[in-house]
Design an enzyme around this catalytic site. Structure first.
Site, PDB file in Angstrom:
ATOM      1  N   SER A   1      91.538  84.691 -52.292  1.00 45.65           N
ATOM      2  CA  SER A   1      92.444  84.626 -51.084  1.00 45.65           C
ATOM      3  C   SER A   1      91.960  83.519 -50.172  1.00 45.65           C
ATOM      4  CB  SER A   1      92.765  85.911 -50.483  1.00 45.65           C
ATOM      5  OG  SER A   1      93.273  86.837 -50.917  1.00 45.65           O
TER       6      SER A   1
ATOM      7  N   HIS B   1      97.667  82.795 -53.522  1.00 42.84           N
ATOM      8  CA  HIS B   1      97.441  82.474 -55.035  1.00 42.84           C
ATOM      9  C   HIS B   1      98.402  81.707 -55.646  1.00 42.84           C
ATOM     10  CE1 HIS B   1      94.064  85.414 -55.260  1.00 42.84           C
ATOM     11  NE2 HIS B   1      94.846  85.996 -54.091  1.00 42.84           N
TER      12      HIS B   1
ATOM     13  N   HIS C   1      96.156  90.468 -59.667  1.00 38.96           N
ATOM     14  CA  HIS C   1      95.275  91.776 -59.272  1.00 38.96           C
ATOM     15  C   HIS C   1      95.918  93.064 -59.840  1.00 38.96           C
ATOM     16  CE1 HIS C   1      94.982  88.722 -56.236  1.00 38.96           C
ATOM     17  NE2 HIS C   1      93.897  89.400 -55.734  1.00 38.96           N
TER      18      HIS C   1
ATOM     19  N   TYR D   1      96.917  95.799 -58.219  1.00 38.36           N
ATOM     20  CA  TYR D   1      97.658  96.235 -57.454  1.00 38.36           C
ATOM     21  C   TYR D   1      98.993  95.563 -57.482  1.00 38.36           C
ATOM     22  CZ  TYR D   1      96.562  92.197 -54.353  1.00 38.36           C
ATOM     23  OH  TYR D   1      96.601  90.894 -53.673  1.00 38.36           O
ATOM     24  N   GLU D   2      99.195  94.478 -58.271  1.00 40.01           N
ATOM     25  CA  GLU D   2     100.312  93.850 -58.333  1.00 40.01           C
ATOM     26  C   GLU D   2     101.285  94.439 -59.640  1.00 40.01           C
ATOM     27  OE1 GLU D   2     100.304  89.482 -58.018  1.00 40.01           O
ATOM     28  OE2 GLU D   2      98.260  89.789 -57.923  1.00 40.01           O
TER      29      GLU D   2
ATOM     30  N   ALA E   1      87.871  87.167 -51.188  1.00 42.91           N
ATOM     31  CA  ALA E   1      87.982  87.417 -49.729  1.00 42.91           C
ATOM     32  C   ALA E   1      87.407  89.045 -49.749  1.00 42.91           C
ATOM     33  CB  ALA E   1      89.139  87.045 -49.090  1.00 42.91           C
TER      34      ALA E   1
ATOM     35  N   MET F   1      89.429  93.722 -53.338  1.00 42.81           N
ATOM     36  CA  MET F   1      90.534  94.166 -54.488  1.00 42.81           C
ATOM     37  C   MET F   1      90.483  93.395 -55.679  1.00 42.81           C
ATOM     38  SD  MET F   1      93.308  94.648 -51.832  1.00 42.81           S
ATOM     39  CE  MET F   1      93.284  95.088 -50.083  1.00 42.81           C
ATOM     40  N   SER F   2      89.296  92.688 -56.113  1.00 47.53           N
ATOM     41  CA  SER F   2      89.316  91.897 -57.466  1.00 47.53           C
ATOM     42  C   SER F   2      87.787  92.061 -57.817  1.00 47.53           C
ATOM     43  CB  SER F   2      89.560  90.681 -57.145  1.00 47.53           C
ATOM     44  OG  SER F   2      88.755  89.894 -56.245  1.00 47.53           O
TER      45      SER F   2
ATOM     46  N   ASN G   1      86.506  89.636 -42.499  1.00 47.70           N
ATOM     47  CA  ASN G   1      86.780  90.574 -41.271  1.00 47.70           C
ATOM     48  C   ASN G   1      85.755  91.432 -41.479  1.00 47.70           C
ATOM     49  OD1 ASN G   1      88.643  91.207 -43.935  1.00 47.70           O
ATOM     50  ND2 ASN G   1      88.125  93.202 -42.971  1.00 47.70           N
TER      51      ASN G   1
ATOM     52  N   HIS H   1      96.825  89.885 -43.752  1.00 51.68           N
ATOM     53  CA  HIS H   1      96.511  89.115 -44.817  1.00 51.68           C
ATOM     54  C   HIS H   1      96.297  87.476 -44.327  1.00 51.68           C
ATOM     55  CE1 HIS H   1      96.487  87.721 -49.038  1.00 51.68           C
ATOM     56  NE2 HIS H   1      97.593  86.926 -48.924  1.00 51.68           N
TER      57      HIS H   1
HETATM   58  N1  HPA Z   1      89.449  95.375 -47.540  1.00 48.00           N
HETATM   59  C1  HPA Z   1      89.755  95.039 -48.794  1.00 48.00           C
HETATM   60  N2  HPA Z   1      90.227  93.717 -49.095  1.00 48.00           N
HETATM   61  C2  HPA Z   1      89.969  92.780 -48.321  1.00 48.00           C
HETATM   62  C3  HPA Z   1      89.393  92.950 -47.139  1.00 48.00           C
HETATM   63  C4  HPA Z   1      89.131  94.386 -46.535  1.00 48.00           C
HETATM   64  O1  HPA Z   1      88.658  94.614 -45.461  1.00 48.00           O
HETATM   65  N3  HPA Z   1      89.250  91.818 -46.455  1.00 48.00           N
HETATM   66  C5  HPA Z   1      89.743  90.780 -47.500  1.00 48.00           C
HETATM   67  N4  HPA Z   1      90.003  91.427 -48.525  1.00 48.00           N
END
Ligand code: HPA
Length: 298
Positions: free
Chosen positions: A36, A67, A89, A91-92, A119, A220-221, A244, A258
């Site tokens: 991302s 993406h 992913h 989750y999709e 990310a 998440m990947s 973050n 996001h």
């Molecule tokens: N958690 C999960 N996935 C993420 C995060 C997060 O804080 N930041 C960017 N992708």
């Protein structure tokens, strides 16, 4: 409803690889998956052949903003690379087998080294938004709970039934990555990436738990792709762009969006590009003998 395919037969991988081979005269040896906000790294690729993933047979299509769903094959420094701009992913709604199809197609195309980027949230209290973490190892709860991408009949052409996962992230390439960063005047973190299924961000209690488990970053990947790549004998290098800080108490309300993830990702791209280019230019040649999961060594 999307069709979830839990086992992909050998011919599907071959058909996808044949399709790509017919659309380029280049022979990439490195694969790069951009997470991302990191998609703009493709602007560095010279002499690019671009293939939309919508046209490739059996290819899972990305549904997420940021993406793109393109494959770019071209030159990055001294190397010929295949860049996947936009992964899919779990989750999709895709199965782990579908999520990792691009890795096996890369293998069939002759790629021996993959660089995975994502990310991630910084679980480690010392981490700040904008940091880059080299992935030393991962914790993969969906895999531990039955969604390992290597579940199902084992395709021996790719690797052994019971692969090791000890050095999934290549120690030589990791060390090199830090050296290149130092040369470019910055330092990177190194730590354990926790790979969750998402799409909800973590609760504060989960953040505290993942930290106690030894996680430094969470996303998440990546872990599914890393396992499938290592299974088939590829060298794997992974980077998390920390977009973050993870929030560990319910009294502190700050939304992780996001959009913010994409924005921070773009700030990280110049440093990440310098490291990736440097690693590829100076990496020792791939040697299948040193890959313990290679089918011939299995
Ligand atoms: N958690 C999960 N996935 C993420 C995060 C997060 O804080 N930041 C960017 N992708």
């Amino acid at each position: 409803m999307m069709q979830e395919i839990t086992f992909i037969p050998e011919n599907h991988y071959r058909e996808a690889a044949d399709f790509i081979e017919q659309r380029t005269d280049k022979a990439p040896t490195t694969g790069l998956i951009l997470g991302s906000g990191l998609g703009s790294l493709v602007e560095e690729i010279q002499d690019a052949d671009i293939i939309s993933t919508t046209s490739i047979p059996h290819w899972p299509q990305s549904t997420v903003l940021g993406h793109e769903g393109r494959i770019v094959i071209g030159h990055l420094g001294k190397n010929t690379v295949l860049v996947l701009q936009g992964r899919v992913h779990f989750y999709e709604g895709y199965s782990m087998a579908q999520v990792t199809l691009p890795i096996r197609v890369m293998k069939l195309l002759g790629i021996n080294t993959v660089i995975l980027t994502n990310a991630a949230g910084g679980l480690d209290p010392d981490y700040k938004a904008g940091d880059i973490m080299v992935i030393e190892d991962h914790i993969f709860p969906p895999g531990l709970a039955g969604h390992n991408p290597l579940c199902g009949p084992n395709l021996g052409m790719f690797g052994p039934r019971f692969p090791s996962a000890i050095q999934t992230y290549n120690p030589v390439l990791r060390k090199l990555a830090h050296q290149i960063a130092e040369k470019n005047g910055f330092t990177m973190r190194e730590g354990v990436y926790v790979s969750l299924s998402g799409p909800a961000f973590e609760t504060p209690a989960e953040v505290r738990m993942l930290r106690a488990w030894g996680g430094n970053a969470v996303g998440m990947s990546t872990a599914p792709e890393a396992l499938v790549a290592y299974h088939t004998g590829m060298r794997v290098l992974g980077f998390s762009s920390i977009t973050n800080k993870s929030i560990d108490n319910t009294a502190h309300y700050e939304e992780i969006t996001h959009e913010e993830v994409l924005k921070l990702g773009r700030q990280i791209v110049p440093r990440l590009t310098a490291v990736i280019r440097g690693v590829l230019d100076t990496a020792p040649p791939y040697d299948p003998e040193t890959s313990e999961n290679h089918p011939e060594n299995g």
